[in-house]
Enzyme design. Structure first.
Site: not given
Ligand code: G3I
Length: 359
Positions: A155, A272
């Site tokens: 991005e 994705e």
């Molecule tokens: O693992 C922790 C957990 O321990 C905690 O209790 C919980 C609540 O805070 O958070 C958990 O981590 C989360 C993680 O996903 C796993 O579920 C993060 O907060 C959350 O920010 C993270 O979101 C991910 C997001 O990217 C940001 O990294 C999404 O799963 C993931 O699907 C999303 O994927 C992105 C790609 O990397 C880039 N393109 C867009 C795409 C969709 O947003």
């Protein structure tokens, strides 16, 4: 007393698959259908979910020839502290991929999100370059020969930031200027010369959305500069987070963009793929039909381009979909963006994928 068939089956099921139940014809592996069209097919997963849910792991193993770490290889997963790396989840995913005989598409070496809290908001140029090069060199060399391709920079383009070059004003750009892209790709290439290095972004798909039309042009200009300067970039990633409620306008503008990317000598990965149904009206059957049609219409255009080499969905089943989680439906029902439903059964979208791979 001879146990009744039901009790026998119940007992049997506790120990092993009950041979007496006629299994529905298993859905043909999507990875094999994709291979017949010369492509790889895979999905983004979390290693802890594969370990905790053997039935889901079996679905992934059957249908996917590529695993993408949804979060396990991001900075906030790998870097709990400035001088500490935690490769636990990433190593687990690498082991799972090896056990499945699947490739790994690494995600992602540099992004403006998923950064650990300890990272300074505005590091100095010297500090930012050290952090960037150390991180990428350490991560890529650890998985050298095991990660076949990487989303190196994720991005990088954001036209709303109003730069003449259309680049996103991320912490990396603020500290290092546009050179951060070259630094990232050169460092990754030095750490694993065989890995295919990708620049991935969203909002490149629809023909008739003006900001996407502009973003495709900005992306092409950026790619031309990187190629002109001899940077080791091998592919462009289209994230392809599609919208079920938006008319599926995928046609010549998208096809022309893909061809222009290919004419730069680059491969194209759909990195994705999913179809949000969060704003779709109607019952699951209607939503499934619209989602499937959107998958089909997009891939009908994309798969006509020979330079398209890999299609990865962002998840595989509605049981685990960040898109469904992040975009809840107003009616409270669970989203259905994935090819397989929450019971791991193939939906119309899975049939659509099978069809387009077989066309
Ligand atoms: O693992 C922790 C957990 O321990 C905690 O209790 C919980 C609540 O805070 O958070 C958990 O981590 C989360 C993680 O996903 C796993 O579920 C993060 O907060 C959350 O920010 C993270 O979101 C991910 C997001 O990217 C940001 O990294 C999404 O799963 C993931 O699907 C999303 O994927 C992105 C790609 O990397 C880039 N393109 C867009 C795409 C969709 O947003």
């Amino acid at each position: 007393m001879r146990p009744t068939r039901r009790r026998a089956l119940a007992g049997g099921l506790a120990l092993a698959a009950a041979p007496a139940i006629a299994q529905p014809a298993a859905f043909p592996p999507l990875t094999q259908a994709a291979a017949r069209s010369g492509r790889l097919f895979g999905c983004a997963v979390e290693p802890h979910r594969l370990d905790a849910d053997p039935a889901f792991a079996a679905l992934v193993a059957r249908h996917c020839g590529v695993l993408v770490p949804e979060n396990a290889m991001k900075w906030n997963a790998l870097r709990p502290a400035p001088e500490t790396f935690d490769f636990g989840a990433a190593d687990r995913l690498a082991a799972q991929a090896k056990a499945m005989g699947a490739r790994i598409h690494g995600h992602c070496l540099l992004w403006h999100e998923a950064l650990p809290a300890w990272l300074p908001n505005d590091p100095s140029r010297r500090e930012a370059e050290r952090l960037l090069r150390d991180h990428i060199a350490r991560v890529v060399s650890r998985y050298r020969g095991r990660v076949a391709s990487w989303d190196v920079v994720n991005e990088a383009v954001e036209r709303n930031d109003r730069r003449p070059d259309g680049l996103r004003i991320s912490p990396w750009l603020r500290a290092l200027g546009p050179d951060y892209l070259a630094m990232a790709f050169e460092t990754a290439h030095a750490a694993d010369p065989a890995a295919r290095l990708t620049l991935s972004d969203y909002g490149l798909e629809y023909d008739d959305v003006s900001w996407m039309v502009e973003k495709r042009g900005t992306m092409l200009d950026l790619l031309r500069r990187l190629k002109r300067d001899g940077r080791p970039i091998h592919a462009v990633g289209l994230q392809a987070h599609l919208l079920g409620e938006r008319p599926a306008a995928f046609g010549q503008p998208l096809a022309t963009f893909l061809r222009q990317v290919a004419d730069l000598g680059l491969e194209i990965y759909v990195t994705e793929l999913d179809v949000k149904d969060q704003a779709l009206e109607g019952d699951p059957a209607r939503r499934d039909a619209v989602v499937a049609d959107t998958y089909r219409r997009f891939l009908d255009v994309v798969l006509r381009e020979p330079a398209v080499r890999m299609i990865n969905t962002w998840g595989l089943s509605d049981r685990y979909s960040a898109t469904a989680d992040f975009f809840p439906r107003a009616d409270g029902s669970k989203g259905r963006p994935m090819p397989f439903d929450a019971d791991l059964k193939p939906k119309l979208a899975a049939h659509a994928l099978l069809t387009v791979f077989s066309d």
